[in-house]
Design a protein around this motif. Structure first.
Motif, PDB file in Angstrom:
ATOM      1  N   TRP A  15       0.705  12.476  -7.726  1.00 26.70           N
ATOM      2  CA  TRP A  15      -0.712  12.306  -7.391  1.00 26.70           C
ATOM      3  C   TRP A  15      -0.970  13.011  -6.075  1.00 26.70           C
ATOM      4  CZ3 TRP A  15      -4.919  11.215  -9.762  1.00 26.70           C
ATOM      5  CH2 TRP A  15      -5.951  10.441  -9.262  1.00 26.70           C
ATOM      6  N   ILE A  16      -1.826  14.030  -6.078  1.00 27.96           N
ATOM      7  CA  ILE A  16      -2.213  14.715  -4.847  1.00 27.96           C
ATOM      8  C   ILE A  16      -3.683  14.453  -4.601  1.00 27.96           C
ATOM      9  CG2 ILE A  16      -2.538  16.945  -3.716  1.00 27.96           C
ATOM     10  CD1 ILE A  16      -0.072  17.982  -5.040  1.00 27.96           C
ATOM     11  N   VAL A  17      -3.968  13.922  -3.425  1.00 23.35           N
ATOM     12  CA  VAL A  17      -5.335  13.580  -3.040  1.00 23.35           C
ATOM     13  C   VAL A  17      -5.787  14.544  -1.950  1.00 23.35           C
ATOM     14  CG1 VAL A  17      -6.848  11.794  -2.101  1.00 23.35           C
ATOM     15  CG2 VAL A  17      -4.927  11.149  -3.583  1.00 23.35           C
ATOM     16  N   SER A  20      -9.293  12.334   3.020  1.00 23.03           N
ATOM     17  CA  SER A  20      -8.797  11.008   3.405  1.00 23.03           C
ATOM     18  C   SER A  20      -9.914  10.036   3.756  1.00 23.03           C
ATOM     19  CB  SER A  20      -7.834  11.121   4.589  1.00 23.03           C
ATOM     20  OG  SER A  20      -8.524  11.521   5.766  1.00 23.03           O
ATOM     21  N   GLY A  24     -10.456   8.829  -1.039  1.00 27.78           N
ATOM     22  CA  GLY A  24      -9.106   9.383  -1.021  1.00 27.78           C
ATOM     23  C   GLY A  24      -8.081   8.421  -0.479  1.00 27.78           C
ATOM     24  N   GLN A  25      -8.434   7.740   0.614  1.00 35.25           N
ATOM     25  CA  GLN A  25      -7.512   6.787   1.234  1.00 35.25           C
ATOM     26  C   GLN A  25      -7.117   5.684   0.252  1.00 35.25           C
ATOM     27  OE1 GLN A  25      -9.525   4.364   4.031  1.00 35.25           O
ATOM     28  NE2 GLN A  25      -7.803   2.977   4.326  1.00 35.25           N
ATOM     29  N   ALA A  28      -5.028   6.970  -2.767  1.00 32.95           N
ATOM     30  CA  ALA A  28      -3.649   7.290  -2.397  1.00 32.95           C
ATOM     31  C   ALA A  28      -2.819   6.023  -2.249  1.00 32.95           C
ATOM     32  CB  ALA A  28      -3.634   8.090  -1.096  1.00 32.95           C
ATOM     33  N   VAL A  38       3.105  10.253  -3.809  1.00 36.72           N
ATOM     34  CA  VAL A  38       1.732  10.616  -3.455  1.00 36.72           C
ATOM     35  C   VAL A  38       1.690  11.512  -2.215  1.00 36.72           C
ATOM     36  CG1 VAL A  38      -0.575   9.740  -2.906  1.00 36.72           C
ATOM     37  CG2 VAL A  38       0.962   8.391  -4.366  1.00 36.72           C
ATOM     38  N   ILE A  40      -1.328  13.201   0.389  1.00 38.05           N
ATOM     39  CA  ILE A  40      -2.739  13.258   0.761  1.00 38.05           C
ATOM     40  C   ILE A  40      -2.922  14.354   1.798  1.00 38.05           C
ATOM     41  CG2 ILE A  40      -2.561  11.482   2.568  1.00 38.05           C
ATOM     42  CD1 ILE A  40      -5.395  10.561   1.666  1.00 38.05           C
ATOM     43  N   LEU A  98      -1.534   4.472   5.422  1.00 33.36           N
ATOM     44  CA  LEU A  98      -0.952   5.468   4.515  1.00 33.36           C
ATOM     45  C   LEU A  98       0.559   5.552   4.707  1.00 33.36           C
ATOM     46  CD1 LEU A  98      -3.669   8.241   4.926  1.00 33.36           C
ATOM     47  CD2 LEU A  98      -3.249   6.902   2.848  1.00 33.36           C
ATOM     48  N   VAL A 103       2.867   7.077   1.647  1.00 29.41           N
ATOM     49  CA  VAL A 103       2.075   8.251   1.269  1.00 29.41           C
ATOM     50  C   VAL A 103       2.416   9.395   2.213  1.00 29.41           C
ATOM     51  CG1 VAL A 103      -0.252   9.198   1.032  1.00 29.41           C
ATOM     52  CG2 VAL A 103       0.209   6.826   0.365  1.00 29.41           C
ATOM     53  N   ARG A 105       1.615  12.450   4.298  1.00 23.73           N
ATOM     54  CA  ARG A 105       0.396  12.992   4.892  1.00 23.73           C
ATOM     55  C   ARG A 105       0.602  14.434   5.331  1.00 23.73           C
ATOM     56  NH1 ARG A 105      -1.265  10.885   9.709  1.00 23.73           N
ATOM     57  NH2 ARG A 105       0.653   9.768  10.202  1.00 23.73           N
TER      58      ARG A 105
END
Length: 292
Positions: A15-17, A20, A24-25, A28, A38, A40, A98, A103, A105
């Motif tokens: 999963w790529i978001v 943010s 999105g936040q 993720a 994941v 982001i 995150l 996640v 970043r």
């Protein structure tokens, strides 16, 4: 690129978001809680426009106005400093959340290389699924002379150095009404103008009538259904002169709130065949899926 970075770039994320902000936040974090790998990506500050340009700063300013902090010496400067502290705190909370959920970043501008790859800086990341959550920015129509020193939109108004004596707010939507009330509470002489004859067209009429009464009590001048033209700098290149309903008027500053548009122009969506409108709105179905 280090070996670990190279391996990460080649190993696909579930999963790529991109973005943010609130959407999105939360997406993720939820995906991470479901044991997905994941990534982001955020090109500016963690929390997106909601934290840094929109909801949080405007509510911070509103709270200061309601507390009547305009009475303080150097009021506007102190209000902005307080706003900045709130924003930094919110951004730190989001980044920590995150990280706590595992996640990955990445800071930078994302663009699509293919239907399963994005490029951020010199790195290419593979993804099985993508969420585009890049948010919006103020529309900057070509009819407005944005080079004027005292003409702002709802982003740049947060960079204003001092509170003006008078303010022309163009656009009687949600954002325009909110900032009109904030500056009026701070003692600024506010005029709210819109060519449309309705104030807040999407809101129940009884609520609108009540709001109008509050605006009158706050001495906000309403120019609803009034044409405006000829925006130009005032004497010495400062302030705003304008024609309002056929008469000349002068203000210390102007704020344009004429809607928002999507931040999709840098994603290179056309390269992968994702469709979007002229205002950056991506076409989706009932489940928010694009044509891909």
């Amino acid at each position: 690129m280090s070996k670990s970075a190279a391996e990460e770039a080649q190993s696909p994320f579930d999963w790529i978001v991109i973005g943010s902000g609130p959407a999105g936040q939360r997406a993720a974090v939820q995906a991470a809680k479901l044991k997905k790998k994941v990534l982001i990506v955020e090109r500016e500050n963690w929390g997106g426009a909601c934290v840094h340009k929109g909801t949080i700063p405007s509510k911070s300013l509103k709270e200061a106005a309601l507390l009547n902090e305009a009475r303080l010496e150097n009021a506007w400067e102190k209000i902005l400093l307080k706003k900045d502290r709130v924003l930094r705190n919110e951004a730190d909370i989001i980044a920590n959340q995150l990280d706590r959920n595992g996640v990955r970043r990445v800071r930078g501008q994302a663009s699509f290389v293919s239907q399963d790859q994005i490029k951020v800086g010199e790195h290419v990341y593979h993804g099985k699924k993508f969420l585009i959550a890049v948010g919006t920015r103020p529309c900057r129509g070509p009819d407005f002379p944005w080079e004027l020193a005292d003409l702002y939109d709802s982003d740049t108004i947060l960079e204003m150095k001092q509170s003006p004596e008078s303010l022309l707010v163009i656009g009687a939507g949600v954002i325009g009404c909110e900032y009109a009330s904030i500056f009026a509470r701070l003692g600024v002489k506010v005029t709210l103008v819109d060519r449309r004859k309705e104030l807040l067209r999407s809101v129940d009429q009884e609520i609108v009538e009540r709001l109008k009464k509050h605006f009158e009590e706050m001495e906000i001048t309403l120019e609803i259904g009034t044409d405006f033209s000829g925006l130009r700098a005032g004497p010495g290149g400062r302030g705003i002169d304008v024609e309002l309903g056929g008469r000349s008027a002068a203000f210390s500053a102007g704020l344009v709130c004429m809607g928002r548009e999507g931040n999709v122009d840098t994603l290179d969506l056309a390269a992968i065949g994702v469709k979007s409108s002229d205002r950056g709105i991506i076409s989706v179905n009932g489940e928010y899926q694009t044509n891909l």
